[in-house]
Motif scaffolding. Structure first.
Motif, PDB file in Angstrom:
ATOM      1  N   ILE A 232      51.278  79.282  -4.488  1.00 51.55           N
ATOM      2  CA  ILE A 232      51.301  79.865  -6.062  1.00 51.55           C
ATOM      3  C   ILE A 232      52.775  79.767  -6.487  1.00 51.55           C
ATOM      4  CG2 ILE A 232      51.080  82.254  -6.957  1.00 51.55           C
ATOM      5  CD1 ILE A 232      49.361  82.807  -4.444  1.00 51.55           C
ATOM      6  N   LEU A 233      53.728  79.845  -5.880  1.00 54.17           N
ATOM      7  CA  LEU A 233      55.240  79.432  -6.486  1.00 54.17           C
ATOM      8  C   LEU A 233      55.199  78.361  -7.222  1.00 54.17           C
ATOM      9  CD1 LEU A 233      58.160  80.365  -7.126  1.00 54.17           C
ATOM     10  CD2 LEU A 233      58.597  79.348  -4.750  1.00 54.17           C
ATOM     11  N   VAL A 234      54.692  77.259  -6.652  1.00 51.89           N
ATOM     12  CA  VAL A 234      54.803  75.781  -7.383  1.00 51.89           C
ATOM     13  C   VAL A 234      53.958  76.075  -8.728  1.00 51.89           C
ATOM     14  CG1 VAL A 234      54.156  73.500  -7.167  1.00 51.89           C
ATOM     15  CG2 VAL A 234      55.226  74.425  -5.320  1.00 51.89           C
ATOM     16  N   PHE A 235      52.971  76.685  -8.520  1.00 47.60           N
ATOM     17  CA  PHE A 235      51.950  76.816  -9.728  1.00 47.60           C
ATOM     18  C   PHE A 235      52.827  77.637 -10.943  1.00 47.60           C
ATOM     19  CE2 PHE A 235      49.062  79.817 -11.855  1.00 47.60           C
ATOM     20  CZ  PHE A 235      48.747  79.094 -12.930  1.00 47.60           C
ATOM     21  N   MET A 236      53.389  78.522 -10.462  1.00 50.55           N
ATOM     22  CA  MET A 236      54.079  79.605 -11.437  1.00 50.55           C
ATOM     23  C   MET A 236      55.158  78.841 -11.902  1.00 50.55           C
ATOM     24  SD  MET A 236      52.384  82.247 -11.615  1.00 50.55           S
ATOM     25  CE  MET A 236      53.611  82.998 -12.649  1.00 50.55           C
TER      26      MET A 236
ATOM     27  N   VAL B  61      43.517  67.268  -5.777  1.00 54.41           N
ATOM     28  CA  VAL B  61      44.005  66.362  -6.693  1.00 54.41           C
ATOM     29  C   VAL B  61      42.926  66.042  -7.836  1.00 54.41           C
ATOM     30  CG1 VAL B  61      44.479  63.523  -6.622  1.00 54.41           C
ATOM     31  CG2 VAL B  61      45.310  65.098  -4.495  1.00 54.41           C
ATOM     32  N   VAL B  62      41.750  66.174  -7.362  1.00 52.91           N
ATOM     33  CA  VAL B  62      40.746  65.787  -8.569  1.00 52.91           C
ATOM     34  C   VAL B  62      40.906  66.962  -9.634  1.00 52.91           C
ATOM     35  CG1 VAL B  62      38.369  65.743  -8.964  1.00 52.91           C
ATOM     36  CG2 VAL B  62      39.262  64.717  -6.946  1.00 52.91           C
ATOM     37  N   LEU B  63      41.089  68.041  -9.192  1.00 51.06           N
ATOM     38  CA  LEU B  63      41.037  69.057 -10.035  1.00 51.06           C
ATOM     39  C   LEU B  63      42.178  69.148 -11.035  1.00 51.06           C
ATOM     40  CD1 LEU B  63      39.950  72.450  -8.010  1.00 51.06           C
ATOM     41  CD2 LEU B  63      38.683  71.248  -9.896  1.00 51.06           C
ATOM     42  N   ALA B  64      43.374  68.669 -10.478  1.00 50.81           N
ATOM     43  CA  ALA B  64      44.412  68.469 -11.134  1.00 50.81           C
ATOM     44  C   ALA B  64      44.507  67.520 -12.215  1.00 50.81           C
ATOM     45  CB  ALA B  64      45.624  68.085 -10.315  1.00 50.81           C
ATOM     46  N   LEU B  65      43.950  66.377 -11.654  1.00 53.40           N
ATOM     47  CA  LEU B  65      43.587  65.189 -13.044  1.00 53.40           C
ATOM     48  C   LEU B  65      42.615  65.412 -14.018  1.00 53.40           C
ATOM     49  CD1 LEU B  65      43.262  62.100 -10.499  1.00 53.40           C
ATOM     50  CD2 LEU B  65      45.389  62.827 -11.937  1.00 53.40           C
ATOM     51  N   ILE B  66      41.392  66.312 -13.641  1.00 51.67           N
ATOM     52  CA  ILE B  66      40.707  66.828 -14.492  1.00 51.67           C
ATOM     53  C   ILE B  66      41.354  67.579 -15.684  1.00 51.67           C
ATOM     54  CG2 ILE B  66      38.668  68.430 -14.872  1.00 51.67           C
ATOM     55  CD1 ILE B  66      37.318  67.362 -12.367  1.00 51.67           C
TER      56      ILE B  66
ATOM     57  N   GLY C 163      44.265  73.178  -8.870  1.00 53.51           N
ATOM     58  CA  GLY C 163      44.368  71.706  -8.028  1.00 53.51           C
ATOM     59  C   GLY C 163      45.504  71.846  -7.416  1.00 53.51           C
ATOM     60  N   THR C 164      46.524  72.385  -8.347  1.00 52.83           N
ATOM     61  CA  THR C 164      48.034  72.449  -7.708  1.00 52.83           C
ATOM     62  C   THR C 164      48.149  73.339  -6.370  1.00 52.83           C
ATOM     63  OG1 THR C 164      49.018  71.877  -9.916  1.00 52.83           O
ATOM     64  CG2 THR C 164      50.563  73.218  -8.175  1.00 52.83           C
ATOM     65  N   ILE C 165      47.575  74.573  -6.623  1.00 54.65           N
ATOM     66  CA  ILE C 165      47.471  75.426  -5.433  1.00 54.65           C
ATOM     67  C   ILE C 165      46.894  74.973  -4.341  1.00 54.65           C
ATOM     68  CG2 ILE C 165      46.498  77.740  -4.478  1.00 54.65           C
ATOM     69  CD1 ILE C 165      47.207  78.757  -7.551  1.00 54.65           C
ATOM     70  N   LEU C 166      45.578  74.011  -4.404  1.00 54.12           N
ATOM     71  CA  LEU C 166      44.963  73.619  -3.368  1.00 54.12           C
ATOM     72  C   LEU C 166      45.945  72.445  -2.565  1.00 54.12           C
ATOM     73  CD1 LEU C 166      41.335  73.476  -4.503  1.00 54.12           C
ATOM     74  CD2 LEU C 166      42.404  75.150  -2.932  1.00 54.12           C
ATOM     75  N   VAL C 167      46.446  71.559  -3.350  1.00 57.14           N
ATOM     76  CA  VAL C 167      47.107  70.769  -2.841  1.00 57.14           C
ATOM     77  C   VAL C 167      48.518  71.107  -2.115  1.00 57.14           C
ATOM     78  CG1 VAL C 167      48.595  68.602  -3.421  1.00 57.14           C
ATOM     79  CG2 VAL C 167      46.373  68.834  -4.553  1.00 57.14           C
TER      80      VAL C 167
ATOM     81  N   LEU D  39      51.586  72.009   2.673  1.00 58.29           N
ATOM     82  CA  LEU D  39      52.493  73.072   3.453  1.00 58.29           C
ATOM     83  C   LEU D  39      51.957  73.263   4.928  1.00 58.29           C
ATOM     84  CD1 LEU D  39      54.021  75.269   0.571  1.00 58.29           C
ATOM     85  CD2 LEU D  39      54.970  73.609   2.025  1.00 58.29           C
ATOM     86  N   ALA D  40      50.492  73.688   4.729  1.00 60.43           N
ATOM     87  CA  ALA D  40      49.902  74.163   6.105  1.00 60.43           C
ATOM     88  C   ALA D  40      49.863  72.896   7.188  1.00 60.43           C
ATOM     89  CB  ALA D  40      48.301  74.426   5.607  1.00 60.43           C
ATOM     90  N   VAL D  41      49.655  71.826   6.912  1.00 60.95           N
ATOM     91  CA  VAL D  41      49.539  70.734   7.892  1.00 60.95           C
ATOM     92  C   VAL D  41      50.969  70.359   8.306  1.00 60.95           C
ATOM     93  CG1 VAL D  41      47.455  69.605   7.009  1.00 60.95           C
ATOM     94  CG2 VAL D  41      49.717  68.778   6.143  1.00 60.95           C
TER      95      VAL D  41
END
Length: 359
Positions: free
Chosen positions: A21-25, A257-262, A282-286, A291-293
Motif C-alpha cells: 500500500i505504501l508503494v501505491f501511495m 503485472v497485467v493489471l498495471a499494464l492495463i 496491480g501495484t499492490i498485488l505485485v 515482499l511475501a515470498v
C-alpha cells in the motif's frame, strides 16, 4: 506448524500488505515530480491542490510500515533502521520537507515564495522514491553488515549491527539497489500521472499532456521493472522457487503485472480516467507477492554479504510469541482503519479537483 511460526508468517504478510500500500501511495511523490514540467507549469496550483489532499496518507502509511516492523520483527528494525541510519534519515528528511512545503507554500507571510517549497516537493518526489527503493533493494540483494546480539552486553558500544562507514548510504553505489530505486521512482511517476488524470478536472491540453506522461513513464518503468525481475530471479533463484511453490503468490504476481499494464494503456490511449485503479491494484498485488515470498519458506529477507550467518529471516528476527499474539488481537482493527481511509478518500475525491479548489 506451531503457534510461533504461524504468527511470524501472519505478521510478515501484514507487513508485506502495508509495504504494498505504501508503494501505491507514492503516487503523491510521483505527481510532485511533474511540478516543473514545461507543458504542465500552468497547472501547478491544480496539481498541488490535488496531491495536497493525499500526502498525509502516504506519510502515515510510511510510519505504520516502520512501526509494524519494529513491533513484529525488532531485529530488522535495529539492524536496518538502526545500522543504516544515514540512509533512513535521508528518506525521513525528504518526507519532512514535504510536510513543511504543503503547510507553508501558500501560507500568508511566506518569505521564500511558492517556488521554493515547490522545489522541496520536487526533491521529495525524486529523492524520497529513489532512496526508499534503494533501502528496500538491500532486502532483495543484501548489504554489508554484521549482527552480534552479544554487543548488547557491551556498555561502551551496545549496538547490535555494524555497517560500513556510510551507514547505509553505500547502498546507493550498489547498481542493483539503485536499479530498484529507479523502478520505484518511475512507478510513482506513472501512478502520479494516472492519479492526476483521474482527479484533476482541467482543459483538453492538460488531459493530452498528462496522457503523454503516463505513456512515457509507463514505458520506462516497464523496461526497468523487467530488468529488475530478471536480475532478481537470476541472482537469487530462491525467489523463483518461492513464486512457483507458493503458487498463489505467483498467480498474484502475474495478475498484478497485467493489471498495471492495463492501467497504463487505459490512461495513455483511452478517454477513461480509471487507469489509476487498474495500475494501483496491480501495484499492490505485485509488491505484496514480492515482499511475501522474500520472507517465506525460510528465505532470507535481509541478506548479509559480509557474514551470511548475520542474514535475517522471519524466524530469527521476530518478537516473542506472546508479543506477536497480543499484536494479532490489535490487528483486528486493521479492516476498520482501511475502511476509514477509503471513506476519507472518497470524501476528498468527490467531484475531483477544479479551479475552485485552488486557494
Amino acid at each position: 506448524m506451531n503457534g510461533l511460526e504461524f504468527l511470524q508468517i501472519y505478521w510478515w504478510l501484514i507487513i508485506s500488505l502495508i509495504g504494498a500500500i505504501l508503494v501505491f501511495m507514492l503516487f503523491v511523490q510521483g505527481g510532485q515530480t511533474f511540478l516543473f514540467c514545461k507543458n504542465l507549469s500552468s497547472y501547478t496550483d491544480l496539481i498541488t491542490a490535488s496531491l495536497g489532499r493525499k500526502w498525509e496518507l502516504t506519510y502515515t502509511t510510511l510510519v505504520l510500515f516502520g512501526g509494524a516492523f519494529f513491533a513484529s520483527f525488532p531485529l530488522f528494525y535495529s539492524t536496518s533502521f538502526g545500522g543504516a541510519y544515514w540512509l533512513w534519515m535521508a528518506i525521513l528528511l525528504s518526507f519532512v520537507i514535504q510536510a513543511v512545503s504543503y503547510e507553508y507554500r501558500r501560507k500568508k507571510g511566506n518569505i521564500y515564495g511558492a517556488g521554493f517549497y515547490e522545489t522541496l516537493l520536487l526533491l521529495n518526489g525524486l529523492l524520497g522514491c529513489t532512496l526508499l527503493g534503494v533501502a528496500v533493494g538491500t532486502m532483495f540483494f543484501g548489504a554489508d553488515f554484521t549482527v552480534s546480539k552479544t554487543n548488547l552486553l557491551n556498555p561502551g558500544q551496545p549496538v547490535i549491527s555494524q555497517w560500513g562507514p556510510l551507514h547505509g548510504l553505500e547502498a546507493i553505489a550498489d547498481w542493483r539497489c539503485l536499479l530498484l530505486g529507479l523502478v520505484i521512482l518511475f512507478l510513482a511517476r506513472t501512478l502520479g500521472a494516472l492519479y492526476l488524470q483521474n482527479n484533476v478536472h482541467a482543459d483538453a491540453v492538460f488531459s493530452k499532456n498528462i496522457s503523454k506522461k503516463i505513456l512515457i513513464n509507463g514505458l520506462i518503468f516497464t523496461v526497468l521493472f523487467v530488468a529488475f525481475i530478471v536480475l532478481l530471479l537470476t541472482q537469487r533463484p530462491e525467489y523463483l522457487k518461492n513464486l512457483i511453490s507458493l503458487r498463489w503468490f505467483g498467480i498474484m504476481f502475474v495478475i498484478g503485472v497485467v493489471l498495471a499494464l492495463i492501467g497504463v494503456y487505459t490512461g495513455a490511449f483511452s478517454k477513461s480516467r480509471n487507469g489509476i485503479w487498474w495500475s494501483g491494484s496491480g501495484t499492490i498485488l505485485v509488491i505484496l507477492s514480492l515482499l511475501a515470498v522474500a520472507g517465506l519458506n525460510g528465505n532470507s529477507y535481509l541478506p548479509s554479504m559480509t557474514d551470511p550467518a548475520s542474514s535475517l529471516t522471519i524466524s530469527n528476527s521476530s518478537s516473542s510469541e506472546y508479543t506477536l499474539r497480543t499484536m494479532a488481537w490489535v490487528s483486528i482493527a486493521v479492516p476498520f482503519v482501511v475502511g476509514y481511509i477509503a471513506l476519507v478518500w472518497s470524501k476528498m475525491n468527490k467531484g475531483g479537483t477544479t479551479e475552485k479548489d485552488v486557494h
